[in-house]
Design a protein around this motif. Structure first.
Motif, PDB file in Angstrom:
ATOM      1  N   ALA A   1      42.896  34.104  24.651  1.00 56.88           N
ATOM      2  CA  ALA A   1      43.287  35.383  25.250  1.00 56.88           C
ATOM      3  C   ALA A   1      43.784  35.143  26.663  1.00 56.88           C
ATOM      4  N   LEU A   2      44.731  35.971  27.071  1.00 53.73           N
ATOM      5  CA  LEU A   2      45.242  35.942  28.437  1.00 53.73           C
ATOM      6  C   LEU A   2      44.700  37.136  29.202  1.00 53.73           C
ATOM      7  N   VAL A   3      44.234  36.880  30.405  1.00 54.59           N
ATOM      8  CA  VAL A   3      43.646  37.908  31.262  1.00 54.59           C
ATOM      9  C   VAL A   3      44.581  38.139  32.444  1.00 54.59           C
ATOM     10  N   ARG A   4      45.032  39.371  32.602  1.00 57.64           N
ATOM     11  CA  ARG A   4      45.906  39.713  33.734  1.00 57.64           C
ATOM     12  C   ARG A   4      45.050  40.279  34.858  1.00 57.64           C
ATOM     13  N   LEU A   5      45.155  39.678  36.026  1.00 63.34           N
ATOM     14  CA  LEU A   5      44.347  40.085  37.169  1.00 63.34           C
ATOM     15  C   LEU A   5      44.949  41.319  37.842  1.00 63.34           C
ATOM     16  N   GLU A   6      44.096  42.089  38.512  1.00 61.92           N
ATOM     17  CA  GLU A   6      44.550  43.323  39.169  1.00 61.92           C
ATOM     18  C   GLU A   6      45.514  43.046  40.305  1.00 61.92           C
ATOM     19  N   HIS A   7      45.351  41.913  40.959  1.00 56.90           N
ATOM     20  CA  HIS A   7      46.287  41.544  42.024  1.00 56.90           C
ATOM     21  C   HIS A   7      46.356  40.024  42.107  1.00 56.90           C
TER      22      HIS A   7
ATOM     23  N   HIS B   1      27.771  36.352  34.842  1.00 60.37           N
ATOM     24  CA  HIS B   1      28.598  35.361  34.164  1.00 60.37           C
ATOM     25  C   HIS B   1      28.552  35.568  32.658  1.00 60.37           C
ATOM     26  N   HIS B   2      29.730  35.575  32.054  1.00 57.83           N
ATOM     27  CA  HIS B   2      29.836  35.852  30.619  1.00 57.83           C
ATOM     28  C   HIS B   2      30.546  34.712  29.892  1.00 57.83           C
ATOM     29  N   CYS B   3      31.646  34.261  30.425  1.00 56.54           N
ATOM     30  CA  CYS B   3      32.432  33.156  29.868  1.00 56.54           C
ATOM     31  C   CYS B   3      33.102  32.437  31.029  1.00 56.54           C
ATOM     32  N   ALA B   4      33.746  31.334  30.718  1.00 59.03           N
ATOM     33  CA  ALA B   4      34.565  30.650  31.716  1.00 59.03           C
ATOM     34  C   ALA B   4      36.036  30.853  31.370  1.00 59.03           C
ATOM     35  N   GLY B   5      36.902  30.404  32.242  1.00 60.42           N
ATOM     36  CA  GLY B   5      38.339  30.506  32.016  1.00 60.42           C
ATOM     37  C   GLY B   5      39.069  29.563  32.944  1.00 60.42           C
ATOM     38  N   SER B   6      40.391  29.535  32.814  1.00 57.43           N
ATOM     39  CA  SER B   6      41.212  28.642  33.639  1.00 57.43           C
ATOM     40  C   SER B   6      42.369  29.419  34.243  1.00 57.43           C
ATOM     41  N   LEU B   7      42.630  29.182  35.526  1.00 53.66           N
ATOM     42  CA  LEU B   7      43.713  29.854  36.236  1.00 53.66           C
ATOM     43  C   LEU B   7      45.042  29.179  35.911  1.00 53.66           C
ATOM     44  N   LEU B   8      46.008  29.974  35.433  1.00 51.80           N
ATOM     45  CA  LEU B   8      47.330  29.466  35.091  1.00 51.80           C
ATOM     46  C   LEU B   8      48.354  29.753  36.182  1.00 51.80           C
ATOM     47  N   THR B   9      48.313  30.964  36.738  1.00 57.77           N
ATOM     48  CA  THR B   9      49.198  31.381  37.831  1.00 57.77           C
ATOM     49  C   THR B   9      48.372  32.254  38.761  1.00 57.77           C
ATOM     50  N   ASP B  10      49.012  32.821  39.772  1.00 54.57           N
ATOM     51  CA  ASP B  10      48.250  33.673  40.693  1.00 54.57           C
ATOM     52  C   ASP B  10      47.872  35.020  40.077  1.00 54.57           C
ATOM     53  N   ARG B  11      48.350  35.304  38.843  1.00 55.05           N
ATOM     54  CA  ARG B  11      48.016  36.576  38.195  1.00 55.05           C
ATOM     55  C   ARG B  11      47.414  36.436  36.798  1.00 55.05           C
ATOM     56  N   TRP B  12      47.357  35.208  36.255  1.00 57.61           N
ATOM     57  CA  TRP B  12      46.944  35.042  34.865  1.00 57.61           C
ATOM     58  C   TRP B  12      45.854  33.989  34.716  1.00 57.61           C
ATOM     59  N   VAL B  13      44.871  34.337  33.874  1.00 62.11           N
ATOM     60  CA  VAL B  13      43.782  33.438  33.492  1.00 62.11           C
ATOM     61  C   VAL B  13      43.780  33.345  31.970  1.00 62.11           C
ATOM     62  N   VAL B  14      43.486  32.163  31.445  1.00 67.18           N
ATOM     63  CA  VAL B  14      43.374  32.000  29.993  1.00 67.18           C
ATOM     64  C   VAL B  14      41.930  31.675  29.632  1.00 67.18           C
ATOM     65  N   THR B  15      41.460  32.251  28.527  1.00 65.68           N
ATOM     66  CA  THR B  15      40.082  32.071  28.100  1.00 65.68           C
ATOM     67  C   THR B  15      40.017  32.229  26.584  1.00 65.68           C
ATOM     68  N   ALA B  16      38.823  32.332  26.027  1.00 69.52           N
ATOM     69  CA  ALA B  16      38.654  32.516  24.590  1.00 69.52           C
ATOM     70  C   ALA B  16      38.695  33.998  24.240  1.00 69.52           C
TER      71      ALA B  16
ATOM     72  N   VAL C   1      41.152  27.182  44.926  1.00 71.68           N
ATOM     73  CA  VAL C   1      41.801  28.051  43.930  1.00 71.68           C
ATOM     74  C   VAL C   1      43.216  27.526  43.684  1.00 71.68           C
ATOM     75  N   LEU C   2      43.385  26.821  42.573  1.00 70.21           N
ATOM     76  CA  LEU C   2      44.674  26.223  42.220  1.00 70.21           C
ATOM     77  C   LEU C   2      44.907  26.352  40.712  1.00 70.21           C
ATOM     78  N   PRO C   3      46.162  26.347  40.281  1.00 68.36           N
ATOM     79  CA  PRO C   3      46.434  26.470  38.849  1.00 68.36           C
ATOM     80  C   PRO C   3      46.331  25.131  38.126  1.00 68.36           C
ATOM     81  N   VAL C   4      46.059  25.204  36.833  1.00 71.39           N
ATOM     82  CA  VAL C   4      46.058  24.022  35.986  1.00 71.39           C
ATOM     83  C   VAL C   4      47.376  23.980  35.218  1.00 71.39           C
ATOM     84  N   CYS C   5      47.767  22.803  34.742  1.00 71.63           N
ATOM     85  CA  CYS C   5      49.002  22.655  33.970  1.00 71.63           C
ATOM     86  C   CYS C   5      48.749  22.899  32.484  1.00 71.63           C
ATOM     87  N   LEU C   6      49.743  23.399  31.791  1.00 72.24           N
ATOM     88  CA  LEU C   6      49.748  23.351  30.334  1.00 72.24           C
ATOM     89  C   LEU C   6      50.395  22.035  29.907  1.00 72.24           C
TER      90      LEU C   6
END
Length: 322
Positions: free
Chosen positions: A144-150, A74-89, A158-163
């Protein structure tokens, strides 16, 4: 599909009709299967049995909170936005931005020491920090936005959060929540089985926070894209390892990602509340890169005009990432 037998009196005509119907059904089935499923509604957990007054979250209480792992830890946390994108610091990738293979994302885990069979671990295909981030402690645009491999599979864990939508305004003293697997005190890691922690924190007025971090150098520590939340008396706060995690506020029945845990001075120190990157300030950038992000919150009913806010002041240096 179950079909009844033909009555003997109808003979071969009935069989021909049934055969035609079966051919039509088989031809139509692949088209139905190819239709993409609509994403689940953002910000709405399917299980919400909380532990009253406790620090542990409950299983599936925050199904968008993910563990960003570096070399398997574990290094940092993040939040799931869609099935392919996570947002973090953005600061979570300092010195490692060109090494996405070192990172992975663990989703659907309540306890890091016992993630369970229904958790998902996905590699990182790429990282996009905000172009305005300067890689300095306490800098603005720490996102930062993190793009997942799949694509991940949505479930109750596992559900997305709203902006936050454009009409959302979070007034001071609004109670929100933070969650993460970071240290429970300075230098004290979260003990096994590393259960996801949660904490209710009120929004702090930007002017108040700016004065708290003011040291007289004439520069702003609390910039226009930052939020402050927490307790002026200290004792409760985010800490090391919580970076990138969510500041979540419930509006109109949905949880919105109001901020990202960014920096602060120490952990839970008096007059040093947590500082968060504001998603309202960076919503357009996130939407431009991460297709399919959902917005939450409804337009306010009152049309009363707000008085213009004075520009906050800045406090130099001394900031430490979470």
């Amino acid at each position: 599909m179950v079909l009844s037998r033909c009555p003997p009196a109808l003979g071969r005509g009935c069989l021909t009709t049934l055969a035609s119907l079966l051919l039509l059904a088989s031809a139509a089935t692949p088209d139905v299967a190819k239709m993409p499923a609509a994403p689940p509604a953002c910000g709405k957990p399917q299980q919400l049995s909380r532990i009253v007054g406790g620090e542990d979250s409950s299983d599936a209480e925050w199904p968008w909170v993910v563990s960003l792992q570096k070399n398997g830890r574990h290094h940092c946390a993040g939040s799931l936005l869609t099935d392919r994108w996570v947002v973090t610091a953005a600061h979570c990738f300092k010195g490692s931005l060109d090494k996405p293979s070192q990172f992975s994302v663990l989703l659907g885990a309540w306890q890091l020491g016992n993630p369970g069979l229904r958790s998902q671990k996905v590699g990182v295909a790429g990282v996009q920090p905000h172009p305005a981030y300067s890689w300095k402690e306490g800098a603005r645009a720490d996102i930062a936005l993190v793009r997942l491999e799949h694509a991940v599979q949505f479930s109750e864990r596992v559900l997305p959060v709203c902006l936050p939508g454009p009409s959302v305004r979070l007034s001071p003293d609004t109670n929100c929540w933070i969650a993460g697997w970071g240290s429970i005190h300075d230098g004290v890691p979260l003990p096994a089985p590393q259960t996801l922690q949660k904490l209710k924190v009120p929004i702090i007025d930007a002017e108040v926070c700016s004065r708290l971090y003011w040291r007289g150098a004439g520069q702003r520590a609390i910039t226009e894209d930052m939020l402050c939340a927490g307790y002026l008396e200290g004792e409760r706060d985010a800490c090391l390892g919580d970076s990138g995690g969510p500041l979540m506020c419930q509006v109109e029945g949905a949880w919105l990602l109001a901020g990202i845990i960014s920096w602060g001075e120490g952990c839970a120190e008096r007059d040093r509340p947590g500082v968060y990157s504001s998603l309202a300030a960076h919503r357009a950038w996130v939407q431009r890169l991460a297709q399919g992000v959902q917005l939450g919150g409804q337009a306010p009913r009152s049309r009363a005009r707000r008085a213009p806010r004075r520009a906050p002041r800045r406090v130099p240096g001394g900031a430490a990432p979470r």
